[in-house]
Design a protein around this motif. Structure first.
Motif, PDB file in Angstrom:
ATOM      1  N   ASP A 133       2.454   7.419  -2.856  1.00 46.43           N
ATOM      2  CA  ASP A 133       3.489   8.351  -2.394  1.00 46.43           C
ATOM      3  C   ASP A 133       4.901   7.797  -2.520  1.00 46.43           C
ATOM      4  N   ARG A 134       5.012   6.518  -2.891  1.00 46.44           N
ATOM      5  CA  ARG A 134       6.316   5.850  -3.088  1.00 46.44           C
ATOM      6  C   ARG A 134       7.226   5.983  -1.867  1.00 46.44           C
ATOM      7  N   ARG A 135       6.657   5.770  -0.685  1.00 44.29           N
ATOM      8  CA  ARG A 135       7.437   5.862   0.547  1.00 44.29           C
ATOM      9  C   ARG A 135       8.049   4.510   0.888  1.00 44.29           C
ATOM     10  N   ASP A 136       9.111   4.543   1.660  1.00 45.36           N
ATOM     11  CA  ASP A 136       9.878   3.346   2.013  1.00 45.36           C
ATOM     12  C   ASP A 136       9.254   2.670   3.240  1.00 45.36           C
ATOM     13  N   LEU A 137       8.508   1.597   2.997  1.00 46.22           N
ATOM     14  CA  LEU A 137       7.817   0.941   4.107  1.00 46.22           C
ATOM     15  C   LEU A 137       8.730   0.077   4.972  1.00 46.22           C
ATOM     16  N   SER A 138      10.018   0.018   4.639  1.00 45.45           N
ATOM     17  CA  SER A 138      10.955  -0.685   5.524  1.00 45.45           C
ATOM     18  C   SER A 138      11.556   0.279   6.549  1.00 45.45           C
ATOM     19  N   ASP A 139      11.246   1.570   6.403  1.00 43.60           N
ATOM     20  CA  ASP A 139      11.766   2.609   7.296  1.00 43.60           C
ATOM     21  C   ASP A 139      10.786   2.807   8.462  1.00 43.60           C
ATOM     22  N   ILE A 140      11.244   2.541   9.668  1.00 47.54           N
ATOM     23  CA  ILE A 140      10.377   2.654  10.845  1.00 47.54           C
ATOM     24  C   ILE A 140       9.799   4.060  10.975  1.00 47.54           C
ATOM     25  N   ALA A 141      10.597   5.077  10.670  1.00 45.90           N
ATOM     26  CA  ALA A 141      10.113   6.462  10.769  1.00 45.90           C
ATOM     27  C   ALA A 141       8.932   6.693   9.830  1.00 45.90           C
ATOM     28  N   VAL A 142       8.984   6.103   8.651  1.00 51.00           N
ATOM     29  CA  VAL A 142       7.887   6.225   7.687  1.00 51.00           C
ATOM     30  C   VAL A 142       6.637   5.534   8.223  1.00 51.00           C
ATOM     31  N   LEU A 143       6.812   4.330   8.745  1.00 51.47           N
ATOM     32  CA  LEU A 143       5.669   3.579   9.276  1.00 51.47           C
ATOM     33  C   LEU A 143       5.018   4.316  10.448  1.00 51.47           C
ATOM     34  N   VAL A 144       5.836   4.885  11.304  1.00 53.75           N
ATOM     35  CA  VAL A 144       5.307   5.649  12.442  1.00 53.75           C
ATOM     36  C   VAL A 144       4.526   6.860  11.936  1.00 53.75           C
ATOM     37  N   ASP A 145       5.075   7.523  10.920  1.00 58.34           N
ATOM     38  CA  ASP A 145       4.416   8.703  10.360  1.00 58.34           C
ATOM     39  C   ASP A 145       3.062   8.340   9.743  1.00 58.34           C
ATOM     40  N   VAL A 146       3.014   7.204   9.040  1.00 55.28           N
ATOM     41  CA  VAL A 146       1.750   6.764   8.434  1.00 55.28           C
ATOM     42  C   VAL A 146       0.731   6.447   9.520  1.00 55.28           C
ATOM     43  N   ALA A 154       1.959   7.903  17.885  1.00 51.63           N
ATOM     44  CA  ALA A 154       3.264   7.732  17.243  1.00 51.63           C
ATOM     45  C   ALA A 154       4.263   7.031  18.150  1.00 51.63           C
ATOM     46  N   ALA A 155       4.314   7.418  19.407  1.00 54.98           N
ATOM     47  CA  ALA A 155       5.279   6.825  20.335  1.00 54.98           C
ATOM     48  C   ALA A 155       5.009   5.336  20.525  1.00 54.98           C
ATOM     49  N   GLU A 156       3.735   4.987  20.623  1.00 55.83           N
ATOM     50  CA  GLU A 156       3.382   3.581  20.795  1.00 55.83           C
ATOM     51  C   GLU A 156       3.673   2.790  19.516  1.00 55.83           C
ATOM     52  N   ALA A 157       3.408   3.385  18.376  1.00 53.10           N
ATOM     53  CA  ALA A 157       3.706   2.726  17.097  1.00 53.10           C
ATOM     54  C   ALA A 157       5.198   2.431  16.984  1.00 53.10           C
ATOM     55  N   ARG A 158       6.017   3.414  17.355  1.00 52.98           N
ATOM     56  CA  ARG A 158       7.473   3.215  17.304  1.00 52.98           C
ATOM     57  C   ARG A 158       7.912   2.117  18.268  1.00 52.98           C
ATOM     58  N   ALA A 159       7.339   2.121  19.460  1.00 54.89           N
ATOM     59  CA  ALA A 159       7.697   1.115  20.461  1.00 54.89           C
ATOM     60  C   ALA A 159       7.350  -0.293  19.973  1.00 54.89           C
TER      61      ALA A 159
END
Length: 217
Positions: A133-146, A154-159
């Motif tokens: 998908d060529r997503r930006d794995l340095s972007d926290i929002a992307v990592l949370v979404d994955v 999602a909330a815990e992943a972001r935290a």
């Protein structure tokens, strides 16, 4: 002699932006399926580019700078990987604007997912996010979404990523494997003692698994 009633322990040292790591894993997975050997897989962190800045770097430029590859060599490698991936059921969608990213946060997220019993699923999802998908794995929002896409909170992943609560533990894990002499990935350790490096191919992994079975018998 190892107790053969116990599943074969397989430790995989890997980085989610390493194409040969997903190729090697898929080859190993096919060999495991073909041989029917009971096993348990444990993923461990390795950063190909620990000094990579947050904005990352163009993949082609990075490969030229790090390995001295020409554009032609890089394109040949991409084509080969794409074909290998296709045979293994994994889609590489390389593009000239792809970027290489710092993966320290991905390893922290995988470490957290391990506490949920989901590290393997997240590892696979992150490989796909980067290469398919060529997503930006340095972007926290992307990592949370994955993480959320495989059913993690999602909330815990972001935290976890915002407070960096697992940073020290991940650094310690990375250091441990470097101290064991691991300087490139994939690195696969069978039964805590047999190290195999690089993507070996399904046939070679099958042969290795059969030899290990005989040794454990």
């Amino acid at each position: 002699m190892t107790d053969q009633t116990q599943p074969l322990r397989i430790d995989i040292v890997s980085d989610v932006v390493c194409p040969w790591c997903i190729v090697g894993y898929r080859q190993l997975a096919q060999a495991l399926e073909d041989t029917g050997i009971a096993h348990e897989i444990h993923w461990h962190p390795f950063e190909l580019n620990p000094e990579m800045p947050p904005e990352g770097q163009n993949l082609g430029e990075h490969i030229t700078e790090k390995y001295g590859s020409t554009r032609e060599q890089s394109l040949e490698s991409r084509a080969r990987l794409t074909e290998l991936g296709k045979d293994l059921g994994f889609a590489f969608n390389f593009a000239d604007d792809m970027r290489m990213h710092n993966t320290f946060n991905t390893h922290q997220l995988i470490h957290w997912a391990e506490t949920q019993g989901r590290s393997h699923d997240l590892e696979q999802a992150l490989f796909a996010a980067h290469f398919t998908d060529r997503r930006d794995l340095s972007d926290i929002a992307v990592l949370v979404d994955v993480a959320e896409s495989i059913g993690l909170d999602a909330a815990e992943a972001r935290a976890v990523l915002e407070d960096q609560r697992y940073a020290q533990e991940v650094r310690q894990k990375e250091s441990f494997w470097v101290q064991q002499g691991i300087s490139g990935v994939p690195a696969v350790v069978f039964d805590r003692k047999h190290l195999v490096t690089g993507a070996q191919g399904t046939e070679n992994y099958t042969s290795i698994l059969k030899q290990l079975t005989q040794m454990r018998g």
